[in-house]
Design an enzyme around this catalytic site. Structure first.
Site, short mmCIF file in Angstrom:
data_model
loop_
_atom_site.label_atom_id
_atom_site.label_comp_id
_atom_site.label_asym_id
_atom_site.label_seq_id
_atom_site.Cartn_x
_atom_site.Cartn_y
_atom_site.Cartn_z
N ASP A 219 0.82 -1.22 0.00
CA ASP A 219 0.00 0.00 0.00
C ASP A 219 0.85 1.27 0.00
O ASP A 219 0.64 2.17 -0.80
CB ASP A 219 -1.01 0.00 1.17
CG ASP A 219 -0.36 -0.19 2.53
OD1 ASP A 219 0.84 -0.59 2.58
OD2 ASP A 219 -1.05 0.04 3.54
N GLU B 90 -9.19 8.66 11.77
CA GLU B 90 -8.17 7.83 12.45
C GLU B 90 -6.79 8.52 12.41
O GLU B 90 -6.06 8.49 13.38
CB GLU B 90 -8.09 6.43 11.82
CG GLU B 90 -7.16 5.49 12.58
CD GLU B 90 -7.66 4.06 12.70
OE1 GLU B 90 -8.82 3.77 12.39
OE2 GLU B 90 -6.84 3.22 13.12
N ASP C 27 -8.18 -0.28 5.00
CA ASP C 27 -9.11 -0.85 5.97
C ASP C 27 -10.51 -0.25 5.83
O ASP C 27 -11.52 -0.96 5.79
CB ASP C 27 -8.61 -0.60 7.40
CG ASP C 27 -7.27 -1.24 7.66
OD1 ASP C 27 -6.79 -2.00 6.77
OD2 ASP C 27 -6.69 -0.99 8.72
N SER D 67 -11.40 -1.06 14.16
CA SER D 67 -11.43 0.40 14.25
C SER D 67 -12.06 1.01 12.99
O SER D 67 -12.91 1.90 13.09
CB SER D 67 -10.02 0.96 14.48
OG SER D 67 -9.17 0.68 13.39
N GLY E 219 -6.02 -7.22 13.88
CA GLY E 219 -5.70 -6.95 12.48
C GLY E 219 -6.87 -7.16 11.54
O GLY E 219 -6.68 -7.23 10.33
N LEU E 220 -8.08 -7.26 12.08
CA LEU E 220 -9.27 -7.40 11.23
C LEU E 220 -10.01 -6.07 11.10
O LEU E 220 -11.13 -6.01 10.61
CB LEU E 220 -10.20 -8.49 11.76
CG LEU E 220 -9.59 -9.89 11.85
CD1 LEU E 220 -10.64 -10.91 12.26
CD2 LEU E 220 -8.98 -10.31 10.53
N SER E 221 -9.38 -5.02 11.58
CA SER E 221 -9.88 -3.65 11.40
C SER E 221 -11.20 -3.34 12.07
O SER E 221 -12.13 -2.80 11.47
CB SER E 221 -9.98 -3.31 9.90
OG SER E 221 -8.70 -3.25 9.37
P1 ADP Z 1 -7.96 -3.33 14.74
O1 ADP Z 1 -8.53 -2.22 13.94
O2 ADP Z 1 -6.96 -4.14 14.01
O3 ADP Z 1 -9.00 -4.22 15.36
P2 ADP Z 1 -6.97 -1.13 16.28
O4 ADP Z 1 -5.97 -1.04 17.36
O5 ADP Z 1 -6.75 -0.34 15.04
O6 ADP Z 1 -7.15 -2.67 15.96
O7 ADP Z 1 -8.39 -0.68 16.84
C1 ADP Z 1 -8.91 -1.22 18.02
C2 ADP Z 1 -9.60 -0.13 18.82
O8 ADP Z 1 -10.88 0.19 18.24
C3 ADP Z 1 -9.93 -0.59 20.22
O9 ADP Z 1 -8.84 -0.37 21.10
C4 ADP Z 1 -11.13 0.29 20.57
O10 ADP Z 1 -10.72 1.58 20.97
C5 ADP Z 1 -11.86 0.41 19.24
N1 ADP Z 1 -12.86 -0.66 19.14
C6 ADP Z 1 -12.89 -1.65 18.23
N2 ADP Z 1 -13.94 -2.48 18.44
C7 ADP Z 1 -14.58 -2.03 19.53
C8 ADP Z 1 -15.73 -2.46 20.27
N3 ADP Z 1 -16.40 -3.56 19.92
N4 ADP Z 1 -16.09 -1.74 21.34
C9 ADP Z 1 -15.39 -0.63 21.70
N5 ADP Z 1 -14.31 -0.18 21.06
C10 ADP Z 1 -13.90 -0.86 19.98
MG MG Z 2 -7.39 -0.61 13.08
#
Ligand code: ADP
Ligand code: MG
Length: 384
Positions: free
Chosen positions: A36, A158, A170, A125, A121-123
């Protein structure tokens, strides 16, 4: 679905109104890793693990968010968006971007939870950000905001509000995905095309190594710098038409880097070859040859491990074990590296055996439990 029912019930009890329900999926990337930021291609898909949001407008300017998975809530106002250094920033950041883009926002209630493993890593966020974008679009903008614009707003949220310098893949995959399709996304132009993947009888299985080596961030930055340095050398010899590894070919690398800078050569060669693998992989999808597609996933892993050197013993082991199991088309590490998940394409009727073998052998060899997530492709962020 049980989760949407309980979110609706919580929303009703709390706010005495019926919510709008939104589903916003996580994503996988089948092939095209570390391409990317080199203006190359990626091949992501939205998956059937998602963030679900129950949302509704308010008559005042307050923001009420409830994260049911964390059993935490946040109360604020659209008049003053301040960083919290918590999950709420992913929601506030999107409200902030809508405001900055001159789009309508307003007070709203959000009750949300999900099935995406957080931070694997499944996004999760990106899914959350897109879900909030869709909520603001539906509640305050009569659904007129373009999907691609929502993708960009999520990314900026983000980057700017949360403060993570991620790329656009993502958010793009989570918003734009389609069931039974992968997206061939050109990270240089953002041009994209859907390629059909026949998922009948096939599952995408993530094997989580559950390790995260501390090298991940510094090595990521080093790789970016190495690619830039390689591009500079080719550019010096070939001229200014060379702007990124996208413009670089293997003969160029052979001529200008192989003898001179063998380490940079390996890094750059991996990226050039990975783009080539991806384009080949798309052709195999079009002819329905998942076996050939899977072989390229193994090739991708080999390159990431030996040439780009971003794998780790745990990830290599997960791929090594997967290779020996019947019904596996292919597999590779997914994401930045030094931990996280491998992604595997597995025949559905061999899933049970795959799960058992992966668990047993990984435990025997590392003393670690792997967590498996089984998924399918699905449509991008949508109203239920
Ligand atoms: P990824 O996007 O790979 O899952 P990230 O570190 O980028 O990991 O994002 C994770 C963050 O997103 C968590 O720490 C939280 O702040 C937020 N988040 C994701 N899913 C939830 C959820 N189900 N409830 C609350 N916050 C969430
Ligand atoms: Mg993320």
């Amino acid at each position: 679905m049980e989760l949407t029912h309980s979110l609706t019930a919580t929303f009703r009890a709390q706010f005495n109104a019926d919510p709008l329900l939104i589903c916003s999926p996580g994503r996988v990337n089948l092939i095209g890793e570390h391409t990317d930021y080199n203006e190359g291609f990626v091949l992501p898909a939205a998956i059937d693990k998602a963030i679900y949001l129950a949302v509704g407008p308010r008559s005042d300017s307050q923001l009420h968010f409830e994260a049911v998975d964390l059993q935490q809530s946040y109360t604020g106002s659209t008049d003053r968006l301040t960083k919290t250094n918590s999950w709420a920033d992913y929601l506030l950041g999107v409200v902030d971007q809508f405001q900055k883009a001159g789009l309508a926002t307003g007070g709203m209630n959000v009750v949300f939870g999900g099935t995406i493993p957080i931070g694997s890593g499944l996004s999760s966020s990106a899914a959350l950000e897109n879900g909030v974008g869709m909520a603001l679009n539906e509640l305050f903008n009569r659904g007129t905001v373009d999907r691609l614009d929502m993708v960009k707003l999520s990314k900026q949220a983000e980057n700017q509000f949360v403060g993570v310098q991620c790329g656009i893949m993502d958010m793009f995959a989570s918003m734009m995905g389609r069931a039974n399709h992968v997206i061939k996304l050109d990270c240089r132009s953002l041009e994209y095309a859907y390629a059909r993947i026949n998922m009948a009888g096939v599952r995408i299985v993530l094997c989580d190594s559950r390790v995260k080596h501390s090298l991940a961030e510094s090595e990521y930055n080093t790789r970016r710098a190495e690619c830039e340095a390689g591009v500079k050398m080719v550019q010096a010899a070939e001229g200014d038409t060379i702007r990124s590894l996208r413009d670089v070919t293997m003969p160029m690398l052979d001529k200008h880097l192989n003898q001179q800078e063998p380490l940079l050569y390996r890094r750059c060669a991996y990226v050039v070859q990975e783009n080539k693998r991806l384009l080949e992989a798309v052709n195999h999808l079009e002819s329905g040859n998942l076996y050939a597609f899977g072989q390229l996933m193994y090739g991708s892993h080999e390159g990431l491990s030996k040439m780009y050197e971003v794998s780790c013993p745990e990830l290599d082991m997960l791929v090594d074990i997967a290779r020996t199991v019947p019904g596996v088309f292919g597999g590779r590490m997914m994401g930045g590296g030094f931990g996280g998940c491998t992604i595997n394409l597995v025949q559905a009727d061999e899933l049970e055996n795959f799960t058992n073998v992966m668990r047993k052998r990984f435990l025997a060899r590392t003393g670690l439990e792997t967590l498996l997530h089984v998924c399918q492709t699905q449509n991008g962020t949508h109203v239920l």
